[in-house]
Design a protein around this motif. Structure first.
Motif, PDB file in Angstrom:
ATOM      1  N   ARG A 277       9.778  -6.594  14.167  1.00 25.63           N
ATOM      2  CA  ARG A 277       9.631  -7.572  13.454  1.00 25.63           C
ATOM      3  C   ARG A 277       8.552  -6.872  12.510  1.00 25.63           C
ATOM      4  O   ARG A 277       7.729  -6.218  12.810  1.00 25.63           O
ATOM      5  N   LEU A 278       8.881  -7.241  11.342  1.00 28.08           N
ATOM      6  CA  LEU A 278       8.013  -6.910  10.130  1.00 28.08           C
ATOM      7  C   LEU A 278       6.863  -7.948  10.138  1.00 28.08           C
ATOM      8  O   LEU A 278       7.088  -9.186   9.836  1.00 28.08           O
ATOM      9  N   LEU A 279       5.597  -7.405  10.117  1.00 29.16           N
ATOM     10  CA  LEU A 279       4.430  -8.234  10.018  1.00 29.16           C
ATOM     11  C   LEU A 279       3.916  -8.342   8.581  1.00 29.16           C
ATOM     12  O   LEU A 279       3.342  -9.426   8.435  1.00 29.16           O
ATOM     13  N   ARG A 280       3.891  -7.257   7.954  1.00 26.45           N
ATOM     14  CA  ARG A 280       3.292  -7.225   6.640  1.00 26.45           C
ATOM     15  C   ARG A 280       3.655  -5.864   5.782  1.00 26.45           C
ATOM     16  O   ARG A 280       3.741  -4.981   6.290  1.00 26.45           O
ATOM     17  N   VAL A 281       3.626  -6.243   4.402  1.00 27.48           N
ATOM     18  CA  VAL A 281       4.038  -5.100   3.587  1.00 27.48           C
ATOM     19  C   VAL A 281       2.653  -5.046   2.848  1.00 27.48           C
ATOM     20  O   VAL A 281       2.515  -6.108   2.174  1.00 27.48           O
ATOM     21  N   VAL A 282       1.994  -3.755   2.693  1.00 27.81           N
ATOM     22  CA  VAL A 282       0.606  -3.760   1.712  1.00 27.81           C
ATOM     23  C   VAL A 282       0.648  -2.664   0.658  1.00 27.81           C
ATOM     24  O   VAL A 282       1.514  -1.796   0.677  1.00 27.81           O
ATOM     25  N   HIS A 283      -0.164  -2.906   0.054  1.00 25.37           N
ATOM     26  CA  HIS A 283      -0.212  -1.794  -1.199  1.00 25.37           C
ATOM     27  C   HIS A 283      -0.830  -0.509  -0.595  1.00 25.37           C
ATOM     28  O   HIS A 283      -1.648  -0.657   0.203  1.00 25.37           O
ATOM     29  N   GLY A 284      -0.298   0.445  -1.087  1.00 24.74           N
ATOM     30  CA  GLY A 284      -1.018   2.056  -0.971  1.00 24.74           C
ATOM     31  C   GLY A 284      -0.463   2.885   0.018  1.00 24.74           C
ATOM     32  O   GLY A 284       0.499   2.390   0.791  1.00 24.74           O
ATOM     33  N   HIS A 285      -0.427   3.998   0.223  1.00 27.50           N
ATOM     34  CA  HIS A 285       0.025   5.103   1.042  1.00 27.50           C
ATOM     35  C   HIS A 285      -0.872   5.024   2.318  1.00 27.50           C
ATOM     36  O   HIS A 285      -2.135   5.314   2.220  1.00 27.50           O
ATOM     37  N   LEU A 286      -0.213   5.057   3.381  1.00 30.66           N
ATOM     38  CA  LEU A 286      -0.841   5.082   4.703  1.00 30.66           C
ATOM     39  C   LEU A 286      -1.635   6.387   4.881  1.00 30.66           C
ATOM     40  O   LEU A 286      -1.296   7.367   4.516  1.00 30.66           O
ATOM     41  N   ILE A 287      -3.035   6.029   5.174  1.00 24.65           N
ATOM     42  CA  ILE A 287      -3.866   7.471   5.503  1.00 24.65           C
ATOM     43  C   ILE A 287      -3.999   7.417   7.006  1.00 24.65           C
ATOM     44  O   ILE A 287      -3.951   8.531   7.655  1.00 24.65           O
ATOM     45  N   ASP A 288      -4.264   6.171   7.547  1.00 24.30           N
ATOM     46  CA  ASP A 288      -4.630   6.218   9.245  1.00 24.30           C
ATOM     47  C   ASP A 288      -4.669   4.645   9.610  1.00 24.30           C
ATOM     48  O   ASP A 288      -4.584   3.774   8.600  1.00 24.30           O
TER      49      ASP A 288
END
Length: 381
Positions: A277-288
């Motif tokens: 289940r997709l909860l959210r798409v956010v801006h930026g590249h994952l750091i942690d």
């Protein structure tokens, strides 16, 4: 190139070092370097403690502060590689002609590294990555002179070996033929192939695979997200990276409780439940992760963001290019404010826990829960 900003105008915490170079007590803490040299330890309370001197440029750390690194002046990682404990330095074999992809096992008893030079590869227009034609070595920390080869071929610096949270397992990518990459798993003496893929390079930014806290291996294969033997999501490129150049800029990481997984392609990050289940798409590249309550990303204007699983985004810093790391237990995360010479601890909900002034730029290497478990930064600028 990362530039170091030295700020001498702030109050400085005293550096306390035990006779052995190790802290007298063990508690949850961040392990970090002083402008890429030395190893220091700082808990959410208490003083800074130096574990390894600034003659070493650490490339990996174990939970107890043992480092594997090169000489401080060896910025090109030409080698040799040393195991550094307090003031003791032990040279590792087969590391004198280039050394990369260094990692300790989850139990801290083994270290792996790839011998060879990193060179820039351009498999297609607009797509670049650093490759190493070399050998993957495994050394026992108790007997490092007995390092043995466990694999050889073409490795990618962006897909270096990653240790499982416990034991002596490592996952890594290896090119086995032109345009063919395998995800392999080393475990207690043997190597097995988990998946293969026809691609110029799976990821040219950060790893396209990650271990859950319980040891389950997840990975991105082509356009799909797999957790263990289950495909939980597909059409990742359509969701996150409509531009082809961004489709290889991956990062992947589990939340601290292992119930969620975040996947980045380019400058977008998706948060999934393990059922897909997709909860959210956010801006930026994952750091942690921000514990298990949100993700930390770097986005436009080199801003450092905290996105909760639900709720409003918060900008934590601007012009941010250094690592951040989350406590393995999920209680806090820490990141440097280089221009101010500080380390900031925040709780998983984003509230400030501690703000520590230093006289140098701190570069987070890992966080430990004090019981031997360690968490490494998931992504990079």
């Amino acid at each position: 190139m990362r530039k170091l900003a030295l700020c001498a105008s702030f109050a400085v915490l005293a550096l306390a070092v035990g006779a052995s170079g190790q802290p007298p007590t063990v508690s949850p803490a961040v392990l970090f370097s002083k402008g890429f040299v030395g190893v220091y330890r700082l808990a959410p309370s208490g003083p800074v403690r130096r574990l390894v001197g600034t003659d070493i440029r650490p490339l990996a750390v174990a939970a107890d502060g043992t480092a594997a690194g090169v000489r401080a002046a060896d910025r090109g990682q030409d080698g040799p590689l040393f195991i550094a404990r307090g003031t003791t330095r032990t040279e590792l074999p087969h590391s004198g002609d280039g050394v990369h992809c260094v990692a300790f096992s989850g139990d801290g008893s083994r270290v792996v590294y790839v011998s060879g030079k990193a060179v820039l590869a351009k498999p297609s227009p607009g797509l670049e990555y650093f490759r190493i034609d070399g050998t993957l070595w495994l050394a026992d920390i108790a007997n490092p002179e007995r390092a043995r080869a466990i694999d050889s071929g073409t490795f990618a610096v962006s897909e270096c070996p990653l240790p499982a949270p416990a034991g002596q397992r490592f996952a890594y990518r290896l090119q086995t033929a032109p345009g063919v990459w395998e995800l392999r798993l080393y475990r207690y003496g043997g190597v097995a192939t988990v998946a293969d893929e026809q691609t110029p390079i799976p990821s040219n930014h950060d790893r396209s695979f990650a271990f859950a806290p319980n040891g389950t291996l997840a990975f991105i294969r082509a356009d799909e997200l797999w957790v263990g033997h289950r495909r939980i999501a597909s059409r990742l490129v359509r969701k996150l990276a409509p531009h082809q150049r961004a489709s290889h800029a991956m990062a992947l990481d589990f939340s601290s409780d292992g119930r969620l997984i975040a996947a980045s392609l380019g400058d977008k990050t998706a948060i999934f439940r393990l059922n897909g289940r997709l909860l959210r798409v956010v801006h930026g590249h994952l750091i942690d992760w921000s514990g298990s309550q949100g993700v930390l990303t770097i986005g436009a204007m080199i801003a450092f963001y905290r996105y909760p699983v639900r709720g409003r985004v918060r900008v934590l810093a601007y012009h941010f290019k250094l690592p951040a790391v989350s406590d393995p237990a999920g209680d806090w995360f820490v990141y440097p404010l280089a221009s101010r010479g500080r380390l900031a601890f925040r709780r998983a909900d984003g509230s400030l826990l501690r703000n520590v002034s230093l006289h140098f730029v701190a570069v987070p290497l890992a966080a430990t829960n004090g019981r031997g478990r360690i968490d490494l930064p998931a992504g990079s600028y």
